[in-house]
Scaffold this motif. Structure first.
Motif, short mmCIF file in Angstrom:
data_model
loop_
_atom_site.label_atom_id
_atom_site.label_comp_id
_atom_site.label_asym_id
_atom_site.label_seq_id
_atom_site.Cartn_x
_atom_site.Cartn_y
_atom_site.Cartn_z
N ASN A 48 -6.37 4.71 4.42
CA ASN A 48 -6.23 3.56 5.58
C ASN A 48 -4.55 3.26 5.70
O ASN A 48 -4.01 3.46 6.90
N SER A 49 -4.06 2.88 4.51
CA SER A 49 -2.83 2.30 4.43
C SER A 49 -1.82 3.51 4.82
O SER A 49 -0.70 3.42 5.61
N PRO A 106 -7.69 -4.17 -2.43
CA PRO A 106 -6.57 -3.79 -3.26
C PRO A 106 -5.50 -3.48 -2.47
O PRO A 106 -4.35 -3.64 -3.09
N VAL A 107 -5.26 -3.55 -1.21
CA VAL A 107 -4.34 -3.33 -0.43
C VAL A 107 -4.47 -4.31 1.06
O VAL A 107 -5.65 -4.48 1.41
N LEU A 108 -3.57 -5.30 1.15
CA LEU A 108 -3.55 -6.10 2.10
C LEU A 108 -2.83 -5.31 3.27
O LEU A 108 -1.91 -4.93 3.48
N GLY A 109 -3.77 -4.90 4.27
CA GLY A 109 -3.34 -4.08 5.41
C GLY A 109 -2.16 -4.56 6.16
O GLY A 109 -2.30 -5.78 6.47
N ASN A 110 -1.18 -3.86 6.29
CA ASN A 110 -0.16 -4.30 7.23
C ASN A 110 -0.50 -4.43 8.85
O ASN A 110 0.11 -5.10 9.48
N TYR A 111 -1.55 -3.57 9.55
CA TYR A 111 -1.65 -3.60 10.76
C TYR A 111 -2.97 -3.86 10.96
O TYR A 111 -4.04 -3.53 10.05
N GLN A 136 -6.17 2.84 0.45
CA GLN A 136 -5.06 3.68 0.49
C GLN A 136 -4.91 4.34 1.45
O GLN A 136 -3.83 4.64 2.18
N PRO A 171 -5.51 -2.55 13.02
CA PRO A 171 -6.45 -1.41 13.06
C PRO A 171 -6.63 -1.20 11.45
O PRO A 171 -7.86 -0.51 11.13
N GLU A 172 -5.69 -1.17 10.69
CA GLU A 172 -5.94 -0.96 9.13
C GLU A 172 -6.86 -2.03 8.47
O GLU A 172 -7.70 -1.76 7.87
N TRP A 195 3.23 4.53 16.57
CA TRP A 195 3.66 5.78 15.70
C TRP A 195 2.51 6.58 14.99
O TRP A 195 2.76 7.50 14.66
N THR A 211 -10.38 -1.79 9.67
CA THR A 211 -10.99 -0.59 8.65
C THR A 211 -11.20 -0.91 7.34
O THR A 211 -12.50 -0.73 6.77
N ASN A 212 -10.43 -1.88 6.78
CA ASN A 212 -10.51 -2.57 5.50
C ASN A 212 -11.67 -3.35 5.41
O ASN A 212 -12.47 -3.64 4.28
N PHE A 235 -2.24 4.58 8.86
CA PHE A 235 -1.72 3.54 9.56
C PHE A 235 -0.23 3.19 9.56
O PHE A 235 0.64 2.61 10.53
N GLY A 236 0.12 3.44 8.32
CA GLY A 236 1.66 3.53 7.99
C GLY A 236 2.52 4.55 8.63
O GLY A 236 3.73 4.42 8.89
N GLY A 258 0.80 -1.24 -0.07
CA GLY A 258 0.00 0.00 0.06
C GLY A 258 1.07 1.20 0.02
O GLY A 258 1.97 1.15 0.41
N VAL A 270 -0.10 0.11 16.62
CA VAL A 270 0.52 1.23 15.80
C VAL A 270 0.92 2.90 16.55
O VAL A 270 0.47 3.63 16.28
N ASP A 284 3.35 1.83 2.73
CA ASP A 284 4.64 1.37 2.86
C ASP A 284 5.88 2.18 2.77
O ASP A 284 6.02 3.07 2.23
#
Lengths: 381, 381
Positions: free
Chosen positions: A242-243, B220-225, A240, B227-228, A288, B231-232, A246-247, A185, A286, A188
């Motif tokens: 969202n990415s 379209p995006v595999l959330g990394n976290y 995106q 909470p992400e 950060w 939300t997805n 949270f990124g 995403g 998260v 990243d």
């Protein structure tokens, strides 16, 4: 190469004071044909693309049969032929003069698809050619035009180098990106060089709708039909944002400003409040992310009007204004999508909104975001 | 096997008239351990699952380390041990009596993940075992409970057969599905046998959140976290409703009623109006879609409260009520998600809403949709 067109002829100088002026944040110029890019390519890439009969960046054709004329308005083809929106003078006659444009922000048509190509060296070369072509054939022809730095984001280091190469051009205002990201995403870490370069050059980052395929992945369901696919576009925007939140991108790059065009905006209240809910419950995961997600959206992000939601029932029309107020009337920018078939004529699309909000959306919000001169106070008038 | 518990002991009879009663549309009973399913499996499948040390249907563990206790409330483990929500008496003590439940609609925990398995024969056998277990260990223990027919939707013909096998049980009110579909979208023709069987048995079709993996594809995006990813979840709901509408499912099955739980609801105004916009522009491509999409949503679909949106800023709280009114106060059903950690206590989650709307959401809407007796007029009181 300097423009030979005088200041008097530019759209900004021609703004009529009795009609709300327009700053259009989504105009897609094309070369007359892809051969127009040849002067800006190295011998290697020119021969390579010529030999393999490269068909250009226009997306979608291999995946679905879509609307007539491959998505270009039939009447956007200039009288002399070529692709839609491939003539400055015809664009000005058909659009900027007719709708009282102060500025048009250009994003070369479908170049966001370059980031879907696994051939990242080719994409990097073509992006660079598009920038030189855009500067010579469009930006230098009219001082009211603003440009997008085209990049191939699958190689973020090369993309940052391209932003540094042309981003200081006085008419460049944004980096042009696809809402689909080539890997992972947009949140990243791999994309940090792009955000750094944008901040360094004082450029907004603008994300445009694109089409799954190549490196771009579709959503949880690949829509079977065109209206279904169009409706699904907004999902990629939500994922995106969202990415990005949270990124931690906007915690690291506090000066970064982002615009999201052609993905709608009415999903934003749900997205903000859903991110807030999960952030409150799960922020241990998260650490950060310091500021509430909704606050980050409000401080860093703007949204194009296209496509504008149009409820079917008359009694639901008040919802449009309610939703705009939830997002903030200062966050929405007019975007026509010319020359694509979805083109929204500025004064028709927003006709039902109060005049002060129409003024914000049609030009004031974009004027402030991009630091453009106030068309109502222009010295040329 | 007949219940030995008298009518007097069921939750419905215990409803207090001075507190708003609750119909909870999202409760997830578990067996004490997966060995409890053995009596309902053929020799072949019992030996097969035992030999391969089958770990059960609980999702997510292989993909991400998520919240404590694999997502179950720590205090939902019964005193005698076992999985969360694996004891009828402890569930009644901890939830139904405490919160004045009229009815709990059961959906065996994580069984929607069965449809993600490429081993469709195994999934079909386990689904069937879950139904027999559910009837014997839960539905027959309390007449206020209602059940979900568990199916393996990757084989729609077998799934329809299972719906016909147990769907006529007087306490079965819905077919339990995952919001992810194993192949294509829920609008695909391959799933028509499931909708036909649901209509034939007078059952609602209820879609529950699930986790990408196996046959289920991520967005379209595999959330990394986490909470992400949470939300997805709503994105898959939007894409699937879009698929159902443009696939023409609700034109072909006009009696079909669908419930969407644990994917939120506040994205619905945008989805309805965006589908309407594209349907008006592109209906030549989907001539089988006769009614406006928003009308189909209003006539066929209901939505669970979970997760409830909670804006971060005090001044945004009025937006929650505005959004509920856009959707229709009659379309939202209370869903606690017990025993999962996101559990919403019914009278806390909705405390800020006006009383008449709280009554609709807490029990009236579900009472009408599922044809349940009015708890305020119960003859047992």
């Amino acid at each position: 190469m300097m423009s030979t067109i005088s200041v008097k002829s530019n759209a900004q100088a021609a703004v009529k004071k009795n009609v709300i002026p327009v700053i259009d944040c989504d105009v897609h110029p094309n070369p007359r044909s892809y051969e127009d890019l040849n002067p800006y390519l190295s011998d290697y890439w020119r021969d390579f693309l010529t030999d393999c009969k490269w068909k250009g960046v226009f997306p979608g054709i291999p995946i679905m049969a879509i609307v007539a004329n491959a998505g270009h308005r039939m009447d956007s083809i200039p009288p002399e032929g070529g692709l839609g929106c491939s003539s400055v003078s015809f664009f000005k006659e058909q659009v900027t003069d007719r709708y009282n444009y102060a500025n048009a922000i250009l994003f070369p048509d479908s170049t966001f698809m370059l980031s879907a190509s696994p051939q990242h060296e080719m994409a990097t070369a073509v992006a660079s050619a598009y920038n030189d072509w855009q500067i010579e054939h469009w930006l230098s022809k009219d001082s009211s035009f603003r440009g997008s730095v085209v990049i191939a984001s699958q190689d973020p280091v090369e993309a940052a180098r391209e932003i540094d190469r042309v981003g200081s051009h006085p008419q460049m205002v944004q980096v042009g990106l696809s809402i689909h990201s080539p890997y992972g995403g947009w949140g990243d870490k791999r994309y940090h060089p792009i955000w750094e370069a944008a901040v360094r050059n004082g450029l907004v980052c603008t994300f445009h709708v694109s089409v799954p395929g190549g490196l771009f992945r579709p959503g949880p369901v690949l829509g079977n039909y065109y209206p279904e696919g169009q409706t699904n576009n907004g999902l990629t925007y939500q994922a995106q944002i969202n990415s990005i939140i949270f990124g931690g991108v906007l915690e690291k790059y506090q000066e970064l400003r982002m615009v999201f065009v052609e993905g709608g905006f009415a999903w934003l209240p749900n997205l903000m409040y859903t991110m807030d809910t999960h952030w409150r419950n799960l922020r241990r995961e998260v650490p950060w992310v310091k500021r509430p997600p909704s606050q980050q959206v409000r401080e860093h992000m703007w949204f194009g009007t296209q496509p504008f939601i149009e409820p079917e029932r008359h009694e639901d029309e008040e919802h449009v204004l309610q939703i705009i107020k939830m997002i903030g009337t200062n966050k929405i920018l007019f975007a026509s999508d010319y020359p694509h078939w979805e083109f929204d004529a500025p004064h028709v699309a927003l006709a039902k909104l109060p005049k002060d909000i129409r003024e914000q959306i049609l030009y004031k919000n974009a004027m402030e975001l991009f630091g453009l001169p106030d068309p109502m106070k222009s010295e040329n008038n």
